[in-house]
Design a protein around this motif. Structure first.
Motif, PDB file in Angstrom:
ATOM      1  N   GLN A 276       0.844  -1.186   0.000  1.00 11.47           N
ATOM      2  CA  GLN A 276       0.000   0.000   0.000  1.00 11.47           C
ATOM      3  C   GLN A 276       0.889   1.249   0.000  1.00 11.47           C
ATOM      4  O   GLN A 276       2.038   1.199   0.419  1.00 11.47           O
ATOM      5  N   PRO A 277       0.359   2.407  -0.464  1.00 20.82           N
ATOM      6  CA  PRO A 277       1.155   3.636  -0.468  1.00 20.82           C
ATOM      7  C   PRO A 277       1.418   4.139   0.951  1.00 20.82           C
ATOM      8  O   PRO A 277       0.777   3.719   1.916  1.00 20.82           O
ATOM      9  N   TRP A 278       2.343   5.103   1.078  1.00 19.06           N
ATOM     10  CA  TRP A 278       2.775   5.575   2.388  1.00 19.06           C
ATOM     11  C   TRP A 278       1.646   6.234   3.170  1.00 19.06           C
ATOM     12  O   TRP A 278       1.626   6.208   4.396  1.00 19.06           O
ATOM     13  N   TRP A 279       0.651   6.821   2.486  1.00 18.31           N
ATOM     14  CA  TRP A 279      -0.422   7.551   3.162  1.00 18.31           C
ATOM     15  C   TRP A 279      -1.580   6.642   3.589  1.00 18.31           C
ATOM     16  O   TRP A 279      -2.585   7.133   4.128  1.00 18.31           O
ATOM     17  N   ILE A 325       2.379  12.726  20.174  1.00 18.13           N
ATOM     18  CA  ILE A 325       3.598  11.942  19.911  1.00 18.13           C
ATOM     19  C   ILE A 325       3.248  10.478  19.682  1.00 18.13           C
ATOM     20  O   ILE A 325       3.769   9.829  18.756  1.00 18.13           O
ATOM     21  N   TRP A 326       2.384   9.944  20.513  1.00 17.10           N
ATOM     22  CA  TRP A 326       1.938   8.553  20.387  1.00 17.10           C
ATOM     23  C   TRP A 326       1.345   8.319  18.999  1.00 17.10           C
ATOM     24  O   TRP A 326       1.720   7.367  18.293  1.00 17.10           O
ATOM     25  N   LEU A 327       0.448   9.183  18.571  1.00 14.65           N
ATOM     26  CA  LEU A 327      -0.173   9.056  17.256  1.00 14.65           C
ATOM     27  C   LEU A 327       0.861   9.128  16.143  1.00 14.65           C
ATOM     28  O   LEU A 327       0.859   8.307  15.210  1.00 14.65           O
ATOM     29  N   ALA A 328       1.779  10.085  16.229  1.00 14.88           N
ATOM     30  CA  ALA A 328       2.778  10.275  15.169  1.00 14.88           C
ATOM     31  C   ALA A 328       3.737   9.093  15.084  1.00 14.88           C
ATOM     32  O   ALA A 328       4.082   8.638  13.986  1.00 14.88           O
ATOM     33  N   VAL A 329       4.190   8.576  16.228  1.00 13.38           N
ATOM     34  CA  VAL A 329       5.147   7.459  16.233  1.00 13.38           C
ATOM     35  C   VAL A 329       4.530   6.220  15.603  1.00 13.38           C
ATOM     36  O   VAL A 329       5.162   5.543  14.770  1.00 13.38           O
ATOM     37  N   ILE A 330       3.288   5.894  15.978  1.00 18.16           N
ATOM     38  CA  ILE A 330       2.639   4.698  15.425  1.00 18.16           C
ATOM     39  C   ILE A 330       2.430   4.846  13.921  1.00 18.16           C
ATOM     40  O   ILE A 330       2.690   3.919  13.141  1.00 18.16           O
ATOM     41  N   LEU A 331       1.937   6.019  13.498  1.00 17.21           N
ATOM     42  CA  LEU A 331       1.723   6.240  12.068  1.00 17.21           C
ATOM     43  C   LEU A 331       3.021   6.123  11.287  1.00 17.21           C
ATOM     44  O   LEU A 331       3.069   5.485  10.229  1.00 17.21           O
ATOM     45  N   LEU A 332       4.072   6.734  11.783  1.00 17.31           N
ATOM     46  CA  LEU A 332       5.357   6.682  11.080  1.00 17.31           C
ATOM     47  C   LEU A 332       5.903   5.268  11.043  1.00 17.31           C
ATOM     48  O   LEU A 332       6.368   4.794   9.996  1.00 17.31           O
ATOM     49  N   PHE A 333       5.835   4.568  12.163  1.00 15.68           N
ATOM     50  CA  PHE A 333       6.401   3.218  12.248  1.00 15.68           C
ATOM     51  C   PHE A 333       5.756   2.287  11.226  1.00 15.68           C
ATOM     52  O   PHE A 333       6.455   1.546  10.517  1.00 15.68           O
ATOM     53  N   SER A 335       3.972   3.110   8.563  1.00 13.66           N
ATOM     54  CA  SER A 335       3.944   3.613   7.187  1.00 13.66           C
ATOM     55  C   SER A 335       5.214   3.276   6.432  1.00 13.66           C
ATOM     56  O   SER A 335       5.249   3.381   5.200  1.00 13.66           O
ATOM     57  N   ILE A 336       6.270   2.871   7.134  1.00 15.45           N
ATOM     58  CA  ILE A 336       7.548   2.579   6.474  1.00 15.45           C
ATOM     59  C   ILE A 336       7.485   1.322   5.615  1.00 15.45           C
ATOM     60  O   ILE A 336       7.887   1.343   4.449  1.00 15.45           O
ATOM     61  N   PRO A 337       7.006   0.174   6.120  1.00 15.74           N
ATOM     62  CA  PRO A 337       6.983  -1.037   5.278  1.00 15.74           C
ATOM     63  C   PRO A 337       5.976  -0.921   4.148  1.00 15.74           C
ATOM     64  O   PRO A 337       4.977  -0.203   4.246  1.00 15.74           O
ATOM     65  N   GLN A 338       6.232  -1.655   3.068  1.00 11.11           N
ATOM     66  CA  GLN A 338       5.298  -1.668   1.944  1.00 11.11           C
ATOM     67  C   GLN A 338       4.051  -2.480   2.259  1.00 11.11           C
ATOM     68  O   GLN A 338       2.947  -2.129   1.846  1.00 11.11           O
ATOM     69  N   LYS A 340       1.008  -3.531   4.219  1.00  9.36           N
ATOM     70  CA  LYS A 340       0.187  -2.831   5.203  1.00  9.36           C
ATOM     71  C   LYS A 340      -1.182  -3.500   5.299  1.00  9.36           C
ATOM     72  O   LYS A 340      -1.819  -3.762   4.285  1.00  9.36           O
ATOM     73  N   LEU A 341      -1.618  -3.738   6.525  1.00 14.47           N
ATOM     74  CA  LEU A 341      -2.976  -4.200   6.813  1.00 14.47           C
ATOM     75  C   LEU A 341      -3.606  -3.213   7.780  1.00 14.47           C
ATOM     76  O   LEU A 341      -2.945  -2.720   8.696  1.00 14.47           O
ATOM     77  N   ILE A 342      -4.882  -2.952   7.610  1.00 17.00           N
ATOM     78  CA  ILE A 342      -5.527  -1.866   8.351  1.00 17.00           C
ATOM     79  C   ILE A 342      -5.474  -2.101   9.861  1.00 17.00           C
ATOM     80  O   ILE A 342      -5.378  -1.149  10.640  1.00 17.00           O
ATOM     81  N   GLY A 343      -5.530  -3.354  10.298  1.00 16.50           N
ATOM     82  CA  GLY A 343      -5.515  -3.632  11.730  1.00 16.50           C
ATOM     83  C   GLY A 343      -4.224  -3.278  12.416  1.00 16.50           C
ATOM     84  O   GLY A 343      -4.191  -3.127  13.649  1.00 16.50           O
ATOM     85  N   TYR A 344      -3.119  -3.151  11.657  1.00 18.04           N
ATOM     86  CA  TYR A 344      -1.842  -2.811  12.274  1.00 18.04           C
ATOM     87  C   TYR A 344      -1.896  -1.465  12.990  1.00 18.04           C
ATOM     88  O   TYR A 344      -1.135  -1.222  13.935  1.00 18.04           O
ATOM     89  N   ILE A 345      -2.757  -0.550  12.537  1.00 17.84           N
ATOM     90  CA  ILE A 345      -2.769   0.808  13.056  1.00 17.84           C
ATOM     91  C   ILE A 345      -3.631   0.945  14.304  1.00 17.84           C
ATOM     92  O   ILE A 345      -3.734   2.042  14.883  1.00 17.84           O
ATOM     93  N   PHE A 346      -4.244  -0.126  14.781  1.00 24.95           N
ATOM     94  CA  PHE A 346      -5.088  -0.057  15.971  1.00 24.95           C
ATOM     95  C   PHE A 346      -4.398   0.570  17.190  1.00 24.95           C
ATOM     96  O   PHE A 346      -5.065   1.232  17.990  1.00 24.95           O
TER      97      PHE A 346
END
Length: 536
Positions: A276-279, A325-333, A335-338, A340-346
């Motif tokens: 999936q794309p980075w966004w 900070i919590w939100l930004a760290v999880i999103l950045l972490f 978003s790096i791999p190609q 992506k599954l939606i549940g990872y961002i929980f």
């Protein structure tokens, strides 16, 4: 004298005893209603494929085999994830029986824990009003209503990550103490251990990254060294380490596969599914917490306009900063791999809910219609989740659900019977049919071993590498279809729409039932002297 937590000094005035009792009663009623809704959603649909069928069957097999140490898929060692989720699901099945709602129950309870624990801590850090709204928004979100009653590891690890971060935050919230609160800190270490036992290294890596970034922002490094490191690490390793040690000794190479292939390679590699794309996660989390995520965006915009975004380090601001900070760290972490599954961002949901509650407070507090708007907006994710739950089985028919033929097979199967499958893998069939022995999966395994990518076939091939003798029995080549066609007690499943490389079904297999996606056959026994000789 007990220390006063940071962040409560600017909270709303303390309510009298009657008001506190009323607030507690309302919170209890809301929490109970959420639990009932989640349980109803859990019971309203069959298992989806492939994920729910796969993970539910791994847990059921612990009961069938009596082996609670090694997660197994189709009888073969399945080292994609550590075992805590399967232990909880297997225990639920042992108590309540083999039903989809029973295997979903641990996820529901963990989702409720995420909501409740966040409410308890945020109430101390940011006040009861913000805590109540954040809990309400998190509970009344598509992420919770769909994600909690879904059988996989995502809600579980997200809950333990959130419990860990909130626990460490609470430990740091006593300004009159030179050292963080030891009890809360040890609870954080315990939650990290349970996160590792749920889904591996992210259970400790993500809380550590979030807290390190926050401690750096708030300049509290001196207090970090005063954490109860000895007690905390004893708790962490005492809970997290034993299973990995035992598995590493019993199955050489299992830990390298679990951590090296399924975690590091999947995180850094490019050859896995779901690119999936980075966004992807930025849009995804906004939709998961819709419509409440709009208020988090308004809160961020308002802070940027007033130039107060995470600048102050007194009162409530450290805890608001923690959420950003919590939100930004999880999103950045993630978003790096190609892959992506939606549940990872929980794991990013709890801070986003708090920010949404702050945005609601900024925009809606004091308005007469605020409560009506809150209830009306909550109906949107509730109605969406109920509609999706009702419609999902009809969508999944196209994806190879085998529930209909599995129910037919369950009524006919006798002890000692063997079920073969060719063409594809019916992930939900072993659970629904309550099989007592592994499926015999017929494929051209020698060819697939050299070239198969990130598919269910590769999963079984990798699993078979840890127990080659058992793999030789349950992973058979196409000639098995001819050899087993005349053996008594043999059943065969084949897709209604076979692929171009699927082996033909011999005439000796008798049609028993044709479902929406799969067809069930039965063997035509011959005298033993006339049966084909089996070869491996």
């Amino acid at each position: 004298m007990s220390a006063k937590p940071m962040g409560t000094g600017t909270a709303e005035p303390r309510a009298d005893g009657a008001q506190r009792a009323l607030d507690t009663r309302r919170a209890g009623l809301w929490f109970g209603a959420l639990a009932v809704l989640l349980l109803a959603l859990s019971a309203a649909r069959p298992l989806s494929v492939p994920d729910e069928g796969r993970y539910a069957e791994v847990s059921r097999w612990m009961l069938v085999s009596g082996d609670w140490l090694v997660p197994r898929l189709n009888g073969l060692p399945f080292f994609h994830k550590p075992p805590l989720t399967h232990w909880l699901q297997a225990a639920s099945l042992a108590v309540f029986g083999v039903h989809p709602w029973a295997v979903r129950l641990p996820g529901v309870l963990l989702g409720l824990l995420m909501v409740w624990f966040g409410f308890i801590v945020v109430r101390q850090l940011l006040g009861a009003a913000v805590a109540g709204r954040a809990a309400f928004m998190l509970g009344a979100s598509g992420a919770m209503l769909i994600g909690a009653p879904y059988v996989n590891h995502d809600m579980g690890v997200a809950t333990w990550i959130s419990v860990a971060i909130w626990s460490f935050a609470r430990a740091f919230s006593f300004p009159d103490r030179q050292a963080p609160h030891a009890g809360w800190a040890c609870l954080g270490f315990l939650a990290c251990a349970l996160g590792v036992l749920t889904k591996g290294l992210i259970g400790v890596a993500l809380p550590a990254l979030v807290m390190l970034a926050w401690v750096s922002w708030t300049r509290q490094w001196r207090r970090v060294w005063r954490l109860p490191w000895v007690r905390g690490l004893v708790v962490f390793f005492g809970v997290a380490l034993p299973w990995f040690v035992v598995i590493g000794r019993q199955f050489p190479g299992a830990l390298a596969y679990l951590f090296g292939v399924q975690q590091f390679s999947r995180y850094l590699g490019t050859g896995f599914n779901n690119a999936q794309p980075w966004w992807f996660y930025g849009v995804g989390i906004a939709l998961l917490l819709a419509p409440w995520s709009v208020f988090a965006g308004l809160e961020g915009w308002a802070r940027l306009r007033t130039r107060r975004a995470m600048t102050a380090r007194t009162g409530k601001d450290p805890w608001v900063a923690l959420c950003w900070i919590w939100l930004a760290v999880i999103l950045l972490f993630f978003s790096i791999p190609q892959s992506k599954l939606i549940g990872y961002i929980f794991p990013a949901l709890p801070p986003l809910a708090v920010l949404a509650a702050l945005g609601w407070h900024r925009l809606m507090d004091g308005r007469r219609t605020a409560r009506a708007w809150l209830a009306a907006l909550a109906l949107l994710p509730v109605l969406f989740s109920v509609g999706l739950t009702v419609a999902y089985p009809h969508v999944q028919r196209r994806e190879g659900m085998a529930r209909d033929v599995a129910l037919e097979l369950r009524t006919r199967l006798a002890p000692g019977d063997v079920v073969l499958v060719t063409g594809d893998y019916p992930f939900d069939l072993p659970f629904v049919a309550r099989l007592r022995s592994p499926l015999v999966v017929v494929q051209d395994w020698p060819r697939l071993r050299a070239k198969e990518g990130d598919t269910w076939r590769r999963v079984l091939l990798d699993a078979g590498g840890f127990e080659p003798a058992l793999a030789a029995e349950v992973l058979r080549t196409p000639d098995a279809l001819q050899q087993e066609a005349h053996v008594p007690g043999r059943w065969l499943l084949a897709p209604n729409r076979p692929g171009p490389r699927d082996p033909p079904i011999a005439d000796a297999w008798r049609l028993v039932d044709r479902g929406r996606a799969w067809t069930l056959y039965r063997s035509s026994p011959l005298p033993a002297s006339e049966r084909p000789v089996a070869t491996r």
